[in-house]
Design a protein around this motif. Structure first.
Motif, PDB file in Angstrom:
ATOM      1  N   ASP A  27     -17.717  -3.594 -83.742  1.00 45.09           N
ATOM      2  CA  ASP A  27     -17.093  -3.042 -84.952  1.00 45.09           C
ATOM      3  C   ASP A  27     -17.809  -1.393 -85.505  1.00 45.09           C
ATOM      4  OD1 ASP A  27     -18.599  -4.137 -86.515  1.00 45.09           O
ATOM      5  OD2 ASP A  27     -16.921  -5.607 -87.675  1.00 45.09           O
ATOM      6  N   LYS A  28     -16.937  -0.965 -86.746  1.00 47.45           N
ATOM      7  CA  LYS A  28     -17.663   0.498 -86.491  1.00 47.45           C
ATOM      8  C   LYS A  28     -18.855  -0.209 -88.000  1.00 47.45           C
ATOM      9  CE  LYS A  28     -15.533   2.778 -89.984  1.00 47.45           C
ATOM     10  NZ  LYS A  28     -14.668   3.249 -90.495  1.00 47.45           N
ATOM     11  N   LYS A  29     -18.776  -1.277 -88.327  1.00 47.99           N
ATOM     12  CA  LYS A  29     -20.375  -1.608 -88.939  1.00 47.99           C
ATOM     13  C   LYS A  29     -21.195  -2.312 -88.276  1.00 47.99           C
ATOM     14  CE  LYS A  29     -17.435  -2.306 -93.171  1.00 47.99           C
ATOM     15  NZ  LYS A  29     -17.051  -3.294 -94.763  1.00 47.99           N
ATOM     16  N   ASN A  36      -7.889  -3.038 -83.956  1.00 45.05           N
ATOM     17  CA  ASN A  36      -7.542  -1.661 -84.748  1.00 45.05           C
ATOM     18  C   ASN A  36      -8.926  -1.018 -84.056  1.00 45.05           C
ATOM     19  OD1 ASN A  36      -8.220   0.561 -86.624  1.00 45.05           O
ATOM     20  ND2 ASN A  36      -7.168  -0.936 -88.066  1.00 45.05           N
ATOM     21  N   THR A  41     -11.663   0.378 -86.692  1.00 46.99           N
ATOM     22  CA  THR A  41     -12.596  -0.348 -87.354  1.00 46.99           C
ATOM     23  C   THR A  41     -13.072  -0.750 -86.762  1.00 46.99           C
ATOM     24  OG1 THR A  41     -10.752  -1.708 -87.638  1.00 46.99           O
ATOM     25  CG2 THR A  41     -10.872  -0.027 -89.708  1.00 46.99           C
ATOM     26  N   ASN A  46     -11.841  -4.119 -85.794  1.00 44.95           N
ATOM     27  CA  ASN A  46     -11.236  -5.997 -85.780  1.00 44.95           C
ATOM     28  C   ASN A  46     -10.156  -6.049 -85.650  1.00 44.95           C
ATOM     29  OD1 ASN A  46     -13.878  -5.993 -87.699  1.00 44.95           O
ATOM     30  ND2 ASN A  46     -12.625  -4.803 -89.218  1.00 44.95           N
TER      31      ASN A  46
END
Length: 237
Positions: A124-126, A154, A157, A159
């Motif tokens: 994910d983006k994190k 998504n 994101t 997620n």
């Protein structure tokens, strides 16, 4: 006689097999031109474009590239710039690979996904790694099959979101002298503020959603105007 019947059934099976095994997403991609452009509006004003491009189309495989660019003035003096780029590869209606890059006012983020041992491994983006169901579909709206899903990936994101699509009625798309009947669906759940519009053949024609600042965003088939039921009723009065 039985031998002739069996041979006939076998021959019919050879012809029907490609049809029965045909990829739904390949069929969906073939509804579109090779490259499609959508106009992006914020609060009714043009702010950018959204481009959808298909390639590598075979009987069971298709790649789609998505790009969205917009520039909008926020709080009078502040320019907001956004760019989204993605490429996804589908085979036998499963997402084999996804690469996404987002730049929001020079702040970059990325999302990736790849099929591994019957799970969709996603970063994910994190930077967190997830193992999601292998059949998960993305939140790119070009395939109407998203309306049959209850969980989606998504793509911004990285997620998994819960959705519960429901009809919101019909509308018309007035595009370059052509009027097309559309059906709208609110995705619901985690994407409750998103409404996607499809024509009767299943082509994605428009999208409406709320931005983080609460402004209304529309993504509409190039050169088109989305005329919803409320507007139609007002015109009749």
């Amino acid at each position: 006689m039985m031998l002739i019947i069996r041979q006939s059934v076998f021959v019919m099976g050879l012809f029907l097999a490609p049809i029965l095994n045909a990829s739904q997403l390949v069929g969906q991609a073939k509804l579109y031109p090779e490259v499609i452009t959508y106009d992006v509006y914020r609060k009714g004003e043009p702010v950018g474009h959204y481009t959808l491009r298909f390639s590598d189309i075979t009987d069971d495989r298709v790649a789609a590239e998505i790009e969205m660019e917009l520039t909008a003035k926020v709080f009078v003096f502040f320019n907001y710039e956004y760019r989204y780029q993605a490429k996804e590869v589908w085979q036998n209606d499963r997402l084999m690979q996804l690469n996404v890059k987002t730049v929001s006012n020079k702040k970059e983020s990325s999302v990736t996904a790849v099929q591994k041992s019957d799970v969709l491994e996603t970063v994910d983006k994190k930077g967190r790694v997830h193992a999601y169901p292998a059949e998960l579909m993305t939140t790119h709206h070009w395939y109407r099959q998203i309306l049959d899903q209850r969980q989606v990936l998504n793509s911004i994101t990285g997620n998994m979101d819960e959705i519960s699509p429901e009809s919101v009625g019909s509308a018309l798309l007035d595009a370059r002298g052509e009027t097309v009947q559309l059906d709208g669906y609110r995705l619901g759940g985690d994407l409750d503020r998103t409404v996607s519009w499809y024509d009767r053949d299943g082509r994605w024609r428009a999208l409406e959603f709320k931005a983080k600042d609460g402004s209304d965003i529309q993504v509409i088939w190039n050169g088109g105007q989305l005329i919803k039921e409320t507007s139609l009723a007002q015109n009749r009065e």
